[in-house]
Motif scaffolding. Structure first.
Motif, PDB file in Angstrom:
ATOM      1  N   SER A   1      -5.381   8.037  -0.450  1.00 29.05           N
ATOM      2  CA  SER A   1      -6.664   7.507   0.009  1.00 29.05           C
ATOM      3  C   SER A   1      -6.688   7.369   1.526  1.00 29.05           C
ATOM      4  O   SER A   1      -7.709   7.633   2.171  1.00 29.05           O
ATOM      5  CB  SER A   1      -6.935   6.148  -0.654  1.00 29.05           C
ATOM      6  N   ASP A   2      -5.550   6.968   2.111  1.00 29.47           N
ATOM      7  CA  ASP A   2      -5.444   6.913   3.575  1.00 29.47           C
ATOM      8  C   ASP A   2      -5.726   8.288   4.181  1.00 29.47           C
ATOM      9  O   ASP A   2      -6.491   8.425   5.146  1.00 29.47           O
ATOM     10  CB  ASP A   2      -4.028   6.495   3.988  1.00 29.47           C
ATOM     11  N   VAL A   3      -5.076   9.295   3.642  1.00 25.55           N
ATOM     12  CA  VAL A   3      -5.206  10.650   4.191  1.00 25.55           C
ATOM     13  C   VAL A   3      -6.634  11.159   4.017  1.00 25.55           C
ATOM     14  O   VAL A   3      -7.203  11.794   4.923  1.00 25.55           O
ATOM     15  CB  VAL A   3      -4.196  11.604   3.528  1.00 25.55           C
TER      16      VAL A   3
ATOM     17  N   VAL B   1       2.306  12.678  -2.291  1.00 30.02           N
ATOM     18  CA  VAL B   1       1.008  12.225  -1.777  1.00 30.02           C
ATOM     19  C   VAL B   1      -0.011  13.359  -1.832  1.00 30.02           C
ATOM     20  O   VAL B   1      -1.181  13.149  -2.175  1.00 30.02           O
ATOM     21  CB  VAL B   1       1.146  11.677  -0.351  1.00 30.02           C
ATOM     22  N   ALA B   2       0.420  14.578  -1.517  1.00 24.58           N
ATOM     23  CA  ALA B   2      -0.492  15.720  -1.568  1.00 24.58           C
ATOM     24  C   ALA B   2      -0.998  15.939  -2.994  1.00 24.58           C
ATOM     25  O   ALA B   2      -2.186  16.216  -3.213  1.00 24.58           O
ATOM     26  CB  ALA B   2       0.205  16.972  -1.052  1.00 24.58           C
TER      27      ALA B   2
ATOM     28  N   ALA C   1       9.566   0.010   5.146  1.00 23.94           N
ATOM     29  CA  ALA C   1       8.416   0.831   4.776  1.00 23.94           C
ATOM     30  C   ALA C   1       8.851   2.108   4.065  1.00 23.94           C
ATOM     31  O   ALA C   1       8.246   2.513   3.059  1.00 23.94           O
ATOM     32  CB  ALA C   1       7.600   1.162   6.020  1.00 23.94           C
ATOM     33  N   GLY C   2       9.901   2.761   4.563  1.00 28.04           N
ATOM     34  CA  GLY C   2      10.389   3.965   3.897  1.00 28.04           C
ATOM     35  C   GLY C   2      10.869   3.685   2.491  1.00 28.04           C
ATOM     36  O   GLY C   2      10.618   4.458   1.561  1.00 28.04           O
ATOM     37  N   ASN C   3      11.561   2.566   2.305  1.00 31.94           N
ATOM     38  CA  ASN C   3      12.005   2.191   0.967  1.00 31.94           C
ATOM     39  C   ASN C   3      10.829   1.902   0.047  1.00 31.94           C
ATOM     40  O   ASN C   3      10.901   2.135  -1.169  1.00 31.94           O
ATOM     41  CB  ASN C   3      12.903   0.955   1.040  1.00 31.94           C
ATOM     42  N   ALA C   4       9.738   1.377   0.613  1.00 29.26           N
ATOM     43  CA  ALA C   4       8.575   1.011  -0.196  1.00 29.26           C
ATOM     44  C   ALA C   4       7.955   2.226  -0.881  1.00 29.26           C
ATOM     45  O   ALA C   4       7.349   2.087  -1.951  1.00 29.26           O
ATOM     46  CB  ALA C   4       7.528   0.298   0.664  1.00 29.26           C
ATOM     47  N   TRP C   5       8.088   3.411  -0.307  1.00 31.02           N
ATOM     48  CA  TRP C   5       7.590   4.615  -0.991  1.00 31.02           C
ATOM     49  C   TRP C   5       8.327   4.796  -2.320  1.00 31.02           C
ATOM     50  O   TRP C   5       7.744   5.224  -3.316  1.00 31.02           O
ATOM     51  CB  TRP C   5       7.808   5.862  -0.128  1.00 31.02           C
ATOM     52  N   TYR C   6       9.631   4.497  -2.338  1.00 29.14           N
ATOM     53  CA  TYR C   6      10.438   4.623  -3.549  1.00 29.14           C
ATOM     54  C   TYR C   6      10.175   3.459  -4.509  1.00 29.14           C
ATOM     55  O   TYR C   6      10.142   3.653  -5.729  1.00 29.14           O
ATOM     56  CB  TYR C   6      11.929   4.685  -3.181  1.00 29.14           C
ATOM     57  N   GLN C   7       9.998   2.270  -3.967  1.00 27.84           N
ATOM     58  CA  GLN C   7       9.733   1.104  -4.810  1.00 27.84           C
ATOM     59  C   GLN C   7       8.401   1.217  -5.534  1.00 27.84           C
ATOM     60  O   GLN C   7       8.184   0.541  -6.540  1.00 27.84           O
ATOM     61  CB  GLN C   7       9.773  -0.159  -3.943  1.00 27.84           C
ATOM     62  N   ALA C   8       7.514   2.094  -5.047  1.00 33.23           N
ATOM     63  CA  ALA C   8       6.219   2.305  -5.697  1.00 33.23           C
ATOM     64  C   ALA C   8       6.289   3.313  -6.841  1.00 33.23           C
ATOM     65  O   ALA C   8       5.284   3.520  -7.528  1.00 33.23           O
ATOM     66  CB  ALA C   8       5.189   2.774  -4.663  1.00 33.23           C
ATOM     67  N   PHE C   9       7.437   3.942  -7.090  1.00 32.81           N
ATOM     68  CA  PHE C   9       7.527   4.959  -8.142  1.00 32.81           C
ATOM     69  C   PHE C   9       7.050   4.448  -9.505  1.00 32.81           C
ATOM     70  O   PHE C   9       6.346   5.180 -10.220  1.00 32.81           O
ATOM     71  CB  PHE C   9       8.953   5.490  -8.259  1.00 32.81           C
ATOM     72  N   PRO C  10       7.402   3.233  -9.927  1.00 29.20           N
ATOM     73  CA  PRO C  10       6.906   2.776 -11.239  1.00 29.20           C
ATOM     74  C   PRO C  10       5.374   2.771 -11.320  1.00 29.20           C
ATOM     75  O   PRO C  10       4.809   3.161 -12.354  1.00 29.20           O
ATOM     76  CB  PRO C  10       7.486   1.374 -11.362  1.00 29.20           C
ATOM     77  N   GLN C  11       4.705   2.350 -10.247  1.00 26.94           N
ATOM     78  CA  GLN C  11       3.245   2.394 -10.249  1.00 26.94           C
ATOM     79  C   GLN C  11       2.743   3.821 -10.195  1.00 26.94           C
ATOM     80  O   GLN C  11       1.740   4.170 -10.837  1.00 26.94           O
ATOM     81  CB  GLN C  11       2.678   1.615  -9.053  1.00 26.94           C
ATOM     82  N   ASP C  12       3.431   4.691  -9.443  1.00 27.07           N
ATOM     83  CA  ASP C  12       3.044   6.103  -9.380  1.00 27.07           C
ATOM     84  C   ASP C  12       3.088   6.748 -10.764  1.00 27.07           C
ATOM     85  O   ASP C  12       2.243   7.584 -11.107  1.00 27.07           O
ATOM     86  CB  ASP C  12       3.965   6.872  -8.431  1.00 27.07           C
TER      87      ASP C  12
ATOM     88  N   GLY D   1       0.785  -1.232   0.000  1.00 28.84           N
ATOM     89  CA  GLY D   1       0.000   0.000   0.000  1.00 28.84           C
ATOM     90  C   GLY D   1       0.809   1.269   0.000  1.00 28.84           C
ATOM     91  O   GLY D   1       0.330   2.305   0.488  1.00 28.84           O
ATOM     92  N   TYR D   2       2.017   1.268  -0.593  1.00 24.25           N
ATOM     93  CA  TYR D   2       2.891   2.436  -0.522  1.00 24.25           C
ATOM     94  C   TYR D   2       2.904   3.285  -1.795  1.00 24.25           C
ATOM     95  O   TYR D   2       3.663   4.250  -1.889  1.00 24.25           O
ATOM     96  CB  TYR D   2       4.312   1.995  -0.152  1.00 24.25           C
ATOM     97  N   ASP D   3       2.088   2.926  -2.777  1.00 23.67           N
ATOM     98  CA  ASP D   3       1.918   3.818  -3.922  1.00 23.67           C
ATOM     99  C   ASP D   3       1.217   5.083  -3.447  1.00 23.67           C
ATOM    100  O   ASP D   3       0.473   5.085  -2.463  1.00 23.67           O
ATOM    101  CB  ASP D   3       1.107   3.126  -5.018  1.00 23.67           C
TER     102      ASP D   3
END
Length: 326
Positions: free
Chosen positions: A117-119, A142-143, A250-261, A109-111
């Motif tokens: 959606s969480d926020v 995210v904003a 978890a912090g790395n997962a924000w970066y690993q989601a870049f392709p989906q972003d 859920g880090y995309d």
């Protein structure tokens, strides 16, 4: 045997150098969220369950809701120099994103779309249908996603030094230009090697668990014009927040989601709400990216600041925020 001894000696030397450079450890009770909130008069903290995770937030003030989203490698505390002033005319809600600080660190859920959606679910639970939202670094991504996916809930958007991932990001160079990479960022030739390092799963946790302060100290030195703007308390807060294997993952997962972003970015319509983007090193990135993504935006350059604008130049940022939001 000689090679082995050299490795052991080098490891010991690095450890000694880090020990001599690291700030003195602060008592754990001084860097808890509860202790930090007590430093901000009129603020309190809470948690809400949204989308299967518990999100931690700090809230205070009165007036229209203003959501503040932090970035890596920090927590809600990165906004603390601005929160008391902003709370005079706004209900300020500083949120730890999924994977950050006092919030849960699930496996997925880090995309940025899911984080947005969480926020959105959090602010709805707090009773707000429409908010101003500001983010820095990962929080800026995210904003932007919040505004793109929930335009009816977004009154105004503020992005600080980082743009949302798009197709151009996938073409950033793996290697620096010759002679441009040192221990402090060259704004004309930015080199963000950690974007690639954080794509690796498992290894960063092995290398950095319990030693995250080494990476953070390098980052603050590289990305700030004056690293003394972060004091011993600030550094202790961020080191404690990212020291565990789960926090690093978890912090790395924000970066690993870049392709989906990047894929998600291709589906977003241009933003119609007012947008303010303020940049230090990220000024040109914001300027070029927003040109095609917003019909009503302004991009401003923060003087004498590196990447960590809320802590390096809080007065300048507060002036821009106050003029834009009020």
């Amino acid at each position: 045997m000689v090679r082995s001894n050299k490795i052991l000696w080098g490891t010991a030397l690095l450890a000694a150098l880090w020990s001599s450079a690291a700030p003195a450890a602060l008592p754990a009770e001084q860097i808890t969220d509860a202790a930090l909130v007590q430093r901000l008069q009129g603020f309190s903290e809470g948690k809400v369950a949204v989308n299967g995770v518990n999100l931690h937030y700090v809230i205070g003030g009165k007036g229209p809701a203003l959501v503040l989203l932090p970035g890596w490698p920090e927590t809600w505390w990165e906004w603390h120099k601005l929160m008391p002033q902003l709370a005079r005319r706004h209900t300020v809600i500083a949120v730890d994103l999924r994977g950050m600080g006092g919030s849960d660190k699930p496996a997925t859920g880090y995309d940025k779309k899911t984080l947005a959606s969480d926020v959105h679910a959090l602010v709805k639970q707090l009773g707000y249908d429409r908010v101003d939202i500001a983010g820095h670094d990962i929080g800026s991504m995210v904003a932007f996603s919040f505004a793109a996916n929930f335009p009816q809930a977004t009154r105004r958007l503020v992005m600080v030094d980082v743009a949302h991932p798009d197709a151009a990001l996938a073409k950033w160079p793996l290697l620096p230009d010759a002679g441009t990479f040192s221990d402090q960022l060259d704004e004309r030739h930015p080199y963000v090697w950690w974007f690639a390092f954080h794509q690796v799963k498992g290894l960063p946790e092995e290398l950095l668990a319990g030693r995250i302060g080494m990476e953070q100290a390098w980052m603050f030195r590289y990305l700030m014009q004056d690293e003394h703007k972060l004091d011993a308390l600030d550094r202790a807060v961020y080191e404690a927040a990212y020291s565990s294997r789960d926090a690093i993952r978890a912090g790395n997962a924000w970066y690993q989601a870049f392709p989906q972003d990047i894929i998600d970015d291709g589906t977003y319509a241009p933003l119609a709400m007012p947008v303010l983007a303020v940049g230090g090193p990220g000024y040109e990135w914001l300027k070029s990216t927003l040109a095609a993504k917003s019909s009503n935006h302004r991009v401003a350059k923060i003087a004498d600041s590196g990447h960590f604008i809320p802590e390096e130049q809080p007065e300048q940022l507060l002036k821009y925020l106050s003029e834009f939001l009020d």
